[in-house]
Design an enzyme around this catalytic site. Structure first.
Site, PDB file in Angstrom:
ATOM      1  N   HIS A 134       0.845  -1.464   0.485  1.00  0.00           N
ATOM      2  CA  HIS A 134       0.014  -0.263   0.438  1.00  0.00           C
ATOM      3  C   HIS A 134       0.858   0.876   0.031  1.00  0.00           C
ATOM      4  CE1 HIS A 134      -3.703   2.239   1.776  1.00  0.00           C
ATOM      5  NE2 HIS A 134      -2.860   2.982   1.709  1.00  0.00           N
ATOM      6  N   GLU A 135       1.854   0.891   0.623  1.00  0.00           N
ATOM      7  CA  GLU A 135       3.241   2.368   1.236  1.00  0.00           C
ATOM      8  C   GLU A 135       3.902   3.253  -0.462  1.00  0.00           C
ATOM      9  OE1 GLU A 135       1.945   4.029   3.191  1.00  0.00           O
ATOM     10  OE2 GLU A 135       0.796   3.028   4.498  1.00  0.00           O
ATOM     11  N   HIS A 138       1.702   4.632  -2.939  1.00  0.00           N
ATOM     12  CA  HIS A 138       1.511   5.641  -2.999  1.00  0.00           C
ATOM     13  C   HIS A 138       2.996   6.620  -3.121  1.00  0.00           C
ATOM     14  CE1 HIS A 138      -1.621   6.910  -0.030  1.00  0.00           C
ATOM     15  NE2 HIS A 138      -1.332   5.724   0.597  1.00  0.00           N
TER      16      HIS A 138
END
Ligand code: NI
Length: 171
Positions: A134-135, A138
């Protein structure tokens, strides 16, 4: 350390592709400290990427420990291997108030630099593996809602708009 404002959709800074870190200077150390404080200040925050506070460096922080005492710093990190695709509930501090199921690898092996610039490799499973993916998304300007159908994405965005409206009313 400073708690920074977490950007929410549709802020264009969430869509920036970040630059690799080349200097492990005091600016970077301050950024990391601010990111940790901002993540710990957010209820249920298990990770934060630099783009979420408007910075364009390839830096993320993660802490999936139950008592939130095990911070991990990811700098110029990349996934080397991944396996076992599963469907998981996901949410994001930049899309507050919403959530949806997405597909993620349940196991990843990644390489990263620590805050001094030293390389390390680590394996992650479950929530930890999900947070790494997820990061890192980003840091390439991607959000989990990009994986959803338009119908589901619109629903999450409506949930967010309602959430933000109610939070503002509370002052
Ligand atoms: Ni997020």
């Amino acid at each position: 350390m400073t708690i920074r404002k977490i950007l929410t959709l549709p802020d264009p800074r969430l869509r920036v592709t970040t630059r690799k870190v080349t200097s492990f200077d005091s600016h970077l150390q301050t950024l990391i400290n601010d990111m940790l404080e901002t993540m710990y200040d957010a209820p249920h925050g298990v990770g934060l990427a630099a783009t979420q506070i408007g910075e364009d460096l390839h830096v993320a922080v993660i802490d999936v420990s139950a008592d939130r005492t095990e911070p991990l710093i990811l700098i110029n990190a990349e996934i080397l291997e991944q396996k076992n695709i599963v469907t998981l509930d996901e949410a994001c501090l930049s899309v507050p108030g919403g959530g949806a199921k997405v597909k993620r690898a349940d196991w990843v092996k990644f390489r990263s630099l620590d805050r001094e610039g030293k390389s390390y490799e680590q394996e992650a499973t479950g929530l930890f593996a999900e947070a790494v993916q997820h990061e890192l998304d980003h840091l390439d300007g991607r959000l989990y809602i990009d994986q959803l159908s338009k119908l589901k994405r619109d629903r999450v965005i409506k949930q967010m708009e309602k959430f933000l409206r109610l939070s503002q009313n509370q002052l």
